[in-house]
Structures are given as structure tokens and as C-alpha cells.
Write an enzyme that holds these catalytic residues in place. Structure first.
Site, PDB file in Angstrom:
ATOM      1  N   ASN A  74      -9.786  -2.672  -1.685  1.00  0.00           N
ATOM      2  CA  ASN A  74      -8.573  -1.284  -2.194  1.00  0.00           C
ATOM      3  C   ASN A  74      -9.504  -0.507  -2.279  1.00  0.00           C
ATOM      4  O   ASN A  74      -9.394   0.039  -3.785  1.00  0.00           O
ATOM      5  CB  ASN A  74      -7.883  -2.048  -2.367  1.00  0.00           C
ATOM      6  CG  ASN A  74      -6.847  -1.235  -2.604  1.00  0.00           C
ATOM      7  OD1 ASN A  74      -6.479  -0.125  -2.637  1.00  0.00           O
ATOM      8  ND2 ASN A  74      -5.440  -1.826  -3.076  1.00  0.00           N
ATOM      9  N   ARG A 128      -8.195  -2.671   2.846  1.00  0.00           N
ATOM     10  CA  ARG A 128      -6.815  -1.863   3.046  1.00  0.00           C
ATOM     11  C   ARG A 128      -6.678  -0.218   4.235  1.00  0.00           C
ATOM     12  O   ARG A 128      -7.896   0.285   2.390  1.00  0.00           O
ATOM     13  CB  ARG A 128      -6.612  -2.200   1.880  1.00  0.00           C
ATOM     14  CG  ARG A 128      -4.875  -1.157   1.231  1.00  0.00           C
ATOM     15  CD  ARG A 128      -4.552  -0.975   0.233  1.00  0.00           C
ATOM     16  NE  ARG A 128      -3.216  -0.129   0.794  1.00  0.00           N
ATOM     17  CZ  ARG A 128      -3.169   0.649  -0.696  1.00  0.00           C
ATOM     18  NH1 ARG A 128      -3.830   1.065  -1.756  1.00  0.00           N
ATOM     19  NH2 ARG A 128      -1.517   1.278  -0.624  1.00  0.00           N
ATOM     20  N   HIS A 147       3.546  -1.228   2.316  1.00  0.00           N
ATOM     21  CA  HIS A 147       3.150  -2.021   1.425  1.00  0.00           C
ATOM     22  C   HIS A 147       3.387  -3.476   2.668  1.00  0.00           C
ATOM     23  O   HIS A 147       4.235  -4.283   2.249  1.00  0.00           O
ATOM     24  CB  HIS A 147       4.523  -2.443   0.606  1.00  0.00           C
ATOM     25  CG  HIS A 147       4.959  -1.951  -0.719  1.00  0.00           C
ATOM     26  ND1 HIS A 147       5.770  -0.870  -1.480  1.00  0.00           N
ATOM     27  CD2 HIS A 147       3.224  -1.168  -1.350  1.00  0.00           C
ATOM     28  CE1 HIS A 147       5.565  -0.180  -2.497  1.00  0.00           C
ATOM     29  NE2 HIS A 147       4.587  -0.135  -2.707  1.00  0.00           N
ATOM     30  N   ARG A 186       8.956   8.481  -8.635  1.00  0.00           N
ATOM     31  CA  ARG A 186       9.272   8.816  -7.223  1.00  0.00           C
ATOM     32  C   ARG A 186      10.602   8.918  -7.416  1.00  0.00           C
ATOM     33  O   ARG A 186      11.322   7.953  -7.471  1.00  0.00           O
ATOM     34  CB  ARG A 186       8.122   8.032  -5.951  1.00  0.00           C
ATOM     35  CG  ARG A 186       7.232   8.248  -5.999  1.00  0.00           C
ATOM     36  CD  ARG A 186       6.629   7.905  -4.754  1.00  0.00           C
ATOM     37  NE  ARG A 186       4.927   7.614  -5.365  1.00  0.00           N
ATOM     38  CZ  ARG A 186       4.476   5.815  -4.192  1.00  0.00           C
ATOM     39  NH1 ARG A 186       5.398   5.227  -3.704  1.00  0.00           N
ATOM     40  NH2 ARG A 186       3.610   5.995  -4.710  1.00  0.00           N
ATOM     41  N   GLU A 246      -2.058  -9.532  -1.641  1.00  0.00           N
ATOM     42  CA  GLU A 246      -2.311  -8.121  -0.459  1.00  0.00           C
ATOM     43  C   GLU A 246      -4.542  -8.790   0.286  1.00  0.00           C
ATOM     44  O   GLU A 246      -3.820  -8.789   1.184  1.00  0.00           O
ATOM     45  CB  GLU A 246      -2.033  -6.768  -0.813  1.00  0.00           C
ATOM     46  CG  GLU A 246      -0.902  -6.564  -0.651  1.00  0.00           C
ATOM     47  CD  GLU A 246      -0.309  -4.981  -1.670  1.00  0.00           C
ATOM     48  OE1 GLU A 246      -0.282  -5.367  -2.706  1.00  0.00           O
ATOM     49  OE2 GLU A 246      -0.124  -4.411  -1.070  1.00  0.00           O
TER      50      GLU A 246
END
Ligand code: AMP
Length: 406
Positions: free
Chosen positions: A8, A90, A179, A240, A383
Site C-alpha cells: 500500500n 493497492r 474501501h 472529512r 485488506e
């Protein structure tokens, strides 16, 4: 023995997990942080309980990869580079082009590059990681796993925004979600815990981390999700805003004498959410700690919980029911209080929380009672394992040979 590494790569960091794929055992994992900045930091966990840590300059991603593989030899995690048969990367934005994970070749590289306008910080960083690994491990099969591809199954009514249709046709403006790898992973685990085929289930996955998104998964496919064209929409997050009224931005730009839209969007990305509401912190632990004495901190928690309840309600309605609700990521995995607050408000659906089980810590737990009409789960996301599984599948299925990049 087949070793696969999941990567990642961010703009200034590179995270990895190395798996022995036959057993899915994690052989090593770690982080190269502050790449290209003064005082880089390297942390690798390996073996039974060993750790390697150092601070040093990491000038770029290419150096980080060289150093990582060199360290793997020195620390005897591997004995030669050729043991690593596959590398999974990723990639944040796959647009409408990448509907599943793919073996990387030159065409894939060009396409990821052309999609960079959808993820201007992330896709170029992901490409740096891909190229750096290709230089050092030219014979390993490289695979790209996209955050967005799981959501490519959404029906049109769930991904088209209510704006001029030409915006979608000409510029690709639509809901892409994020996601995806996490939602896909936890849905798989929930189905095996329910001992029912994923294809028969209606699930709602709540990935509640610093970034947070909710996903309705119908018959094993992403049906709707709360993040949109960018990861700014949906529920309130660490910094956010989540869903808001865009017309307010023009009003606030005038009030704050802002001269460009990116300036205002910056505030919605970095100064809003839990941080903006509470004025305390972007970290849920800090916000919860302050909440008994600070009404804004309590309000931030209340809004976070309400947003989750609202999305679960609307996704249940959209899917015509729900069999299971999954909590994952930092807040979802660790905060019994948030889970309990959400599930109590869903008692109208026949959900009953088992408060003792909700307090348990560990892997993959059912936290609803046996008589609960809808099951609730805590499933730690992984992940990296999902990425490594995709690499393994692609290597086995097509007998894919490592492609040269030109
Ligand atoms: P992630 O992005 O998945 O690493 O999640 C980060 C978020 O998880 C931060 O907001 C943390 O405050 C939150 N978190 C981690 N542990 C807890 C906890 N025990 N209670 C509440 N929030 C937590």
C-alpha cells in the site's frame, strides 16, 4: 512455498505485509514512513515477536523498496528475492475501467496513470510503488487491486448523481466509492460465520476508521455505498465532512474571503468531521473522552452515530431487508460504546445486542443475541490479505507470466 507481498504505497509512505500463501501466515509487516522527507522512519515486525526500527532518510519509493528487500534478506525473513512470487498493489482509483483486480502490464500502467485525475495524490504514488517493485522483482507477478472495483456492480440508480447527465457521459462524474477491498473482505468472513452462501445474503458493512464508509452488499455484490466521486461524502469522518450542501460552500467562500474552490474543499477534507464539530480532536478516543464535559464533543459523537443509523436504515430499505450488520476498522473494531449506541437505535428492526459479547475483544465475533432478527458482527478488516488472495487467485487461474513493462 509461495510468498506474496501486499503493498500500500501512499505519497510519502509504503506499508507492506508478506504472506506465506499456503497457510496465509503473516511472515512480516511494516511501514516506511516520511519517504522523501527529513527523518524517515522504518518499522518492520517479523518472526514470532521481533521488531526492527530505525530512523533514516528514505529518499524515494525506489530506495524504500530496495531497502525493504535488503532488510528482508538481512533479517532472514527471506533468503533470496525469488522466493517472492507475487506482488499485490493497492490502487485507489480504477474508474469504470477496472472492474476487478488485474495482472499488471504496460497497458494497465498507462490506464492507472490516465485515471490519476480521479485520485491525484494516490494513483501516482501507487504507480511509484508498482515501478519500484518491478525493477527489483522483475519476475514476480504484479497485480493491481483497486479500492473502487468492488463497487462497480452498483446499479445505475445508485451511482448516477442527480446532476446534468452529460457530466457523467463526458467527464465520468459518478459515485465510485472506496474501501472496496475492506467491504469485500468482511462480507466474505460474515458469510462464512453465518454458514450461508454470500450470494444469498443482504449485508451492511460499516468501515469506521479515520476515513469511514458504509456499504450495502446484496447477493455478494456492492449495491450502494456512502462515499461518492471522492471519499468526502457519506457519514461524518475524522476530518472529512461527509454529506453536506455544496451551495453552502459558495456562501462560506464569500464569508471567509476564500479565492479558490480547492481552499474550501481543503476545509471540508481536513478541518471538518469529528475535528470540526468537537474542536477537540480528529481521534474518536479523544472526542469520546471529552464528551462528558464538552457538549461539542458529545455532539460530534451523536452525529457520527446518527449518520451510521441513517445509512443503515436507508440501505435496509433499498435492499428490502438485511441479514447482517458488520463493524470494522479502528472505531468499528474497538469501540463497544459506538457499536452499542448504533445497534440500540436499530432495535425497531428486531436487532438485540448481547452487551457481554459486545465487550469481547478478538477476531470475528457475533455481538447480537441468538434471537436477534439481524445478526451483528465485529470483523477486523484485512485488506492486505484480500490483496494477497487476489494475487494468488490470478497467478493460479491464468498461469499469468510476469509482464515486462515498457
Ligand atoms: P483507522 O483509520 O481504521 O486506523 O481508525 C482510526 C480511528 O479509530 C481513530 O479515530 C481512533 O480514535 C479510532 N479508535 C481506535 N481505537 C478506538 C477505541 N478503543 N475507541 C474509539 N475509537 C477508537
Amino acid at each position: 512455498m509461495s510468498k506474496i507481498i501486499a503493498i500500500n504505497a501512499g505519497s510519502s509512505s509504503l506499508k507492506f505485509k508478506l504472506f506465506e500463501m499456503n497457510t496465509e501466515q503473516v511472515l512480516a509487516q511494516g511501514l516506511f514512513d516520511r519517504i522523501g522527507l527529513a527523518q524517515g522512519a522504518i518499522k518492520i515486525k517479523y518472526g514470532a515477536d521481533e521488531e526492527f526500527k530505525t530512523n533514516e532518510e528514505i529518499k524515494d519509493h525506489s530506495y524504500a523498496v530496495k531497502r525493504l528487500l535488503g532488510l528482508m534478506l538481512n533479517l532472514e525473513i527471506i533468503h533470496e528475492f525469488s522466493e517472492i512470487k507475487g506482488v499485490g498493489h493497492r490502487v485507489v482509483a480504477g474508474g469504470e475501467y477496472f472492474k476487478r483486480s488485474v495482472a499488471i502490464n504496460s497497458k494497465v500502467i498507462r490506464k492507472i496513470n490516465s485515471l490519476a485525475e480521479y485520485a491525484p495524490i494516490h494513483n501516482p504514488a501507487n504507480l511509484m510503488g508498482i515501478k519500484a517493485f518491478k525493477n527489483i522483482l522483475p519476475t514476480a507477478t504484479a497485480v493491481a487491486v483497486f479500492d473502487t472495483s468492488f463497487h462497480q456492480t452498483m446499479p445505475k440508480e445508485n451511482y448516477i448523481f442527480s446532476v446534468p447527465y452529460e457530466w457523467y457521459q463526458k467527464y465520468g462524474v459518478r459515485r465510485y466509492g472506496a474501501h472496496g477491498t475492506s467491504h469485500r473482505y468482511v462480507a466474505d468472513v460474515a458469510a462464512s460465520m453465518l454458514k450461508r452462501p454470500l450470494k444469498e445474503l443482504k449485508l451492511i458493512s460499516c468501515h469506521l476508521g479515520a476515513g469511514a464508509s458504509i456499504c450495502a452488499i446484496k447477493n455478494g455484490k456492492s449495491f450502494d455505498t456512502s462515499m461518492g466521486f471522492t471519499p468526502l461524502t457519506g457519514i461524518t469522518m475524522a476530518t472529512r465532512s461527509g454529506d453536506t450542501d455544496v451551495a453552502m460552500i459558495a456562501f462560506m467562500m464569500q464569508k471567509l474571503d476564500m479565492h479558490s474552490m480547492p481552499e474550501a474543499i481543503y476545509d471540508l477534507n481536513k478541518k471538518s468531521g469529528l475535528l470540526g464539530i468537537s474542536g477537540v480532536s480528529s481521534d474518536m478516543r479523544d472526542v469520546m473522552e471529552e464528551s462528558t464535559t464538552n457538549f461539542r464533543a458529545q455532539l460530534a459523537v451523536d452525529i457520527f452515530v446518527k449518520d451510521i443509523v441513517k445509512y443503515i436504515g436507508s440501505y435496509t430499505a433499498e435492499m428490502g431487508g438485511v441479514d447482517g450488520i458488520i463493524f470494522t476498522a479502528g472505531i468499528g473494531e474497538n469501540s463497544a460504546e459506538i457499536r452499542s449506541a448504533v445497534l440500540k437505535r436499530l432495535s425497531y428492526m428486531g436487532i438485540e445486542v448481547d452487551e457481554e459479547k459486545n465487550l469481547l475483544r478478538g477476531e470475528n465475533i457475533v455481538i447480537s443475541t441468538s434471537s436477534s432478527k439481524v445478526k451483528a458482527f465485529v470483523i477486523p478488516t484485512d485488506e492486505e490479505l484480500m490483496i494477497a488472495r487476489d494475487v494468488d487467485k490470478i497467478m493460479k487461474k491464468k498461469n499469468v507470466k510476469s509482464a515486462k513493462l515498457v
